[in-house]
Design a protein around this motif. Structure first.
Motif, short mmCIF file in Angstrom:
data_model
loop_
_atom_site.label_atom_id
_atom_site.label_comp_id
_atom_site.label_asym_id
_atom_site.label_seq_id
_atom_site.Cartn_x
_atom_site.Cartn_y
_atom_site.Cartn_z
N GLU A 5 2.23 1.02 14.16
CA GLU A 5 3.01 1.89 13.25
C GLU A 5 2.90 3.34 13.67
OE1 GLU A 5 2.74 -0.87 9.21
OE2 GLU A 5 1.31 0.75 9.50
N THR A 48 3.06 3.10 3.28
CA THR A 48 2.78 2.35 4.50
C THR A 48 1.46 1.61 4.40
OG1 THR A 48 3.95 4.07 5.70
CG2 THR A 48 2.68 2.53 7.01
N THR A 80 1.32 -2.40 4.32
CA THR A 80 0.68 -3.00 5.49
C THR A 80 -0.48 -3.89 5.07
OG1 THR A 80 1.30 -1.04 6.75
CG2 THR A 80 -0.33 -2.49 7.74
#
Lengths: 226, 233, 254
Positions: A113, A139, A143
């Motif tokens: 990422e 994120t 994730t």
């Protein structure tokens, strides 16, 4: 507790060392991410749809697909010389093995990422200024969500026939809540919408993280031979 | 009684229940077409309700049963529980297919489109795919204990996923008709239609039980044959 | 909890207080009671009963597919018995078919990782084993570059890292050259008699087809034939011919 974390850490370091020396999975995931980002850019009518409209979706499709390339690696590595037995013979708690594997996968996906985001900013001409903390939270939460489920499913998938095919089939339905949530949040954050519009999705992500991390850790032992 | 005889008896029971259910289904449709009024706004298309609603309810119920049996399996480690979970998942997948076909048939005349990314439709599609994956994974594992354990893990994860999927598509948006049967206030359906749909629900209960029982018997017979083949070898 | 019988936790392993030390010296380290194991619907073996004391070496003979490997995995605690019980009064080391090594790591790193999981803090332990298995020259090479024989040495070193009381060896001479076999035979001889604390000596279960090595090391022989264990029978007469004839006789018995 310190012993437990020590074991987790030892597994993470070991996996990272192995990955660092081979780099195959990591390089494939990064190349894959770049390819998906650029293909999605062209998968639209530029006169009708602005790249900004598809940017959040493109970002998350990229993240999840690239992660899927790497997720099987953690347990394939253990299958190679049946190395997992070496761990199972020790008095180490089974959950520590899983948490170690999952942390390794989080690092793996995190690095993919980290490399994809600058390319995303460049390709899609997005400005992240002032939105980074919020985007980072989204994120991280999304994730953790798909890595927790993905790590557990890959522990099973690598032991079925058609292992490479099995993981996406099993994992994709589980990606719907975190990825839809992450895309919604990302587009709202990029559009600078008020925080009140984000709360519902943030709560969904948080609940998903808690439920599936706990479940994955509890269920891992059932995937081991007995 | 040998294990084989008892499995065959289970199969015959399943057949009897299924036959009863199919006769009941014919009865429900005679009632639905001839003796239940046509709905004012939706027209004759609404008749599909009498299949669509019960089949949808039982598709989801079947998956819930699989999830609950998965928990029970990890607890008790009895392979019969695993077979029942498999049977229920397979019937759930078949019911889902009927639901996913009957839905658009109704949707075209009423919504004006075959497919709409509506909340409940989308949720059920995803849950359907999840359990198709469950059956695919079962097919990719040879050893019975391993298959049972892995399936149970996936079944439990699936059970936990359903509310999240529902919440996700609900947060996304919804155009599905509001619930008319299961809701806090009294059902808002005219009495005759309500009776018909409740009858149909009863029929589909039998159909679910009949199918699942037969599928369970098949799994037991398969296991027996595998055992026999091994002892011959 | 598959492994718990022999250890209470990572901390208990490093100290020389295996659970066996408190027991009398002659108490068996490894006891199996009517052990059965199924694989799916297939019964691999049934009714395996034996006990093993310190200083004893039980050799297992059996045709391919008789379940020797499965039995070792059950003894090690990696598999649960489908019936019967296994009691381990000490820690277990296993040398299996697969090396359990990570190809991308060096020999030293592999051992250090195993030591870490066993909670062994003494860094000298890794050095000692590298030296004892003759791996010092290759210690910083990746296992991927190792020959089968070197990998086998590493697998043995790994199994010994926590000074186990019970050693389970699945074809330990496999793919070793003649000097290698001699080294390992000598090593096993030392391992049987040495030990820690008051209870000296280890118990070894040895699966091998090399009858010359078997008669050198074994104190008893078990034959895993036709789905069950015949024996263990004492090694009265250390002759390859006697063992081979007995084994052939059992195999041909319907």
């Amino acid at each position: 507790m310190r012993d437990y974390l020590g074991v987790v850490w030892a597994i993470v370091v070991k996996d990272a060392t192995v990955e660092w020396r081979t780099k195959t999975a990591f390089m494939s995931a990064v190349v894959f991410a770049i390819l998906v980002l650029s293909i999605l850019y062209f998968a639209r009518d530029p006169t009708a749809v602005s790249s900004m409209d598809i940017a959040p979706g493109a970002l998350w499709v990229t993240f999840t697909f690239a992660a899927m390339v790497g997720l099987n690696r953690a347990f394939l590595l253990e299958r190679e010389n049946q190395a997992i037995d070496g761990m199972l013979l020790t008095p180490v708690p089974r959950t520590a093995i899983f948490v170690g594997k999952m942390t390794g996968n989080l690092l793996f996906v995190g690095f993919v990422e980290l490399i994809s985001v600058p390319l995303f900013v460049l390709f899609y001409n997005v400005s992240l200024a002032g939105r980074l903390p919020q985007l980072l939270a989204v994120t991280a939460m999304a994730t953790v969500a798909f890595v927790a489920v993905g790590t557990l499913l890959s522990a099973m998938a690598v032991r079925t026939r058609f292992a490479e095919l099995m993981l996406p089939i099993l994992l994709l339905p589980f990606l719907i809540p975190p990825v839809v949530g992450a895309v919604q949040l990302t587009s709202r954050i990029l559009a600078a919408r008020p925080a009140s519009e984000l709360m519902g999705w943030f709560k969904l992500l948080a609940a998903f993280d808690i439920v599936f991390c706990v479940l994955a850790i509890l269920l891992y032992e059932a995937t081991l031979d007995e | 009684m040998t294990a084989r005889e008892s499995a065959l008896r289970t199969a015959r029971r399943g057949q009897a229940i299924t036959a009863l259910a199919l006769a009941g289904l014919a009865g429900v449709y005679v009632r639905a077409l001839a003796f239940t009024p046509v709905e004012r706004l939706q027209g004759p298309a609404q008749k599909i309700y009498y299949v669509h609603v019960p089949v949808a309810i039982y598709a989801l119920a079947a998956f819930a049963v699989t999830g609950l049996l998965s928990i029970a399996y990890l607890w008790l480690r009895d392979e019969r529980i695993d077979r029942a979970a498999e049977a229920s998942a397979e019937v759930g997948v078949v019911f889902s297919v009927v639901m996913l076909i009957s839905g658009p048939l109704w949707g075209k005349p009423v919504w004006g489109t075959w497919w709409a990314w509506d909340a409940r439709l989308t949720s059920t599609l995803f849950i359907f795919l999840l359990f198709v994956g469950y059956l695919i994974m079962r097919g990719a594992i040879v050893e019975v204990d391993q298959r049972a354990r892995f399936s149970a893990v996936l079944g439990i994860l699936g059970l936990a996923l359903v509310p999240f999927i529902h919440l996700t598509v609900y947060l996304f948006r919804t155009i599905h008709p509001q619930p008319i049967l299961f809701k806090p206030s009294a059902p808002s359906l005219p009495g005759v239609m309500l009776t018909t749909i409740l009858l149909s629900l009863g029929v589909f209960t039998l159909l679910y039980v009949g199918f699942t029982t037969q599928r369970y018997a098949v799994a037991s017979l398969r296991a027996l044959r595998e055992e026999e083949l091994l002892s011959d070898a | 909890m598959i492994l718990t019988p022999q250890v209470s936790g990572a901390a208990g392993v490093n100290a020389d207080a295996g659970a066996g030390v408190g027991a009398a010296v002659t108490d068996p380290l490894l006891v199996t009671e009517a052990v059965t194991r199924r694989y799916g619907y297939r019964r691999v073996f049934a009714d395996v009963t034996f006990s093993l004391r310190r200083g004893e070496v039980l050799a297992l003979l059996g045709p391919n597919g008789a379940g020797k490997t499965t039995l070792l995995r059950v003894l090690a605690g990696l598999l649960r018995p489908s019936g019967g019980s296994v009691t381990r009064n000490g820690t277990v080391g296993l040398v299996a078919h697969n090396s359990m090594a990570y190809d991308a790591l060096t020999a030293r790193e592999n051992l250090a990782f195993a030591a870490k999981l066993w909670g062994i803090v003494d860094a000298a332990r890794v050095e000692e084993l590298l030296d004892r298995l003759g791996l010092v020259r290759w210690q910083d090479q990746r296992v991927a570059t190792f020959s089968r024989g070197m990998t086998q040495r590493l697998a043995i070193a790994r199994a010994l890292i926590h000074q186990p009381d019970i050693l389970l060896l699945d074809e330990p001479f496999h793919s070793l050259d003649d000097p290698g076999v001699a080294d390992v035979v000598r090593l096993l001889g030392e391992l049987v008699s040495e030990g820690r604390g008051r209870g000296r000596g280890r118990a070894i279960v040895l699966v091998t087809h090399q009858l010359e090595r078997l008669v050198q090391l074994a104190t008893s022989v078990g034959y895993l034939v036709h789905g069950t264990l015949v024996g263990p029978e004492p090694m009265d007469d250390r002759s390859v011919e006697t063992i081979a004839a007995r084994y052939r006789g059992l195999l041909n018995r319907a």
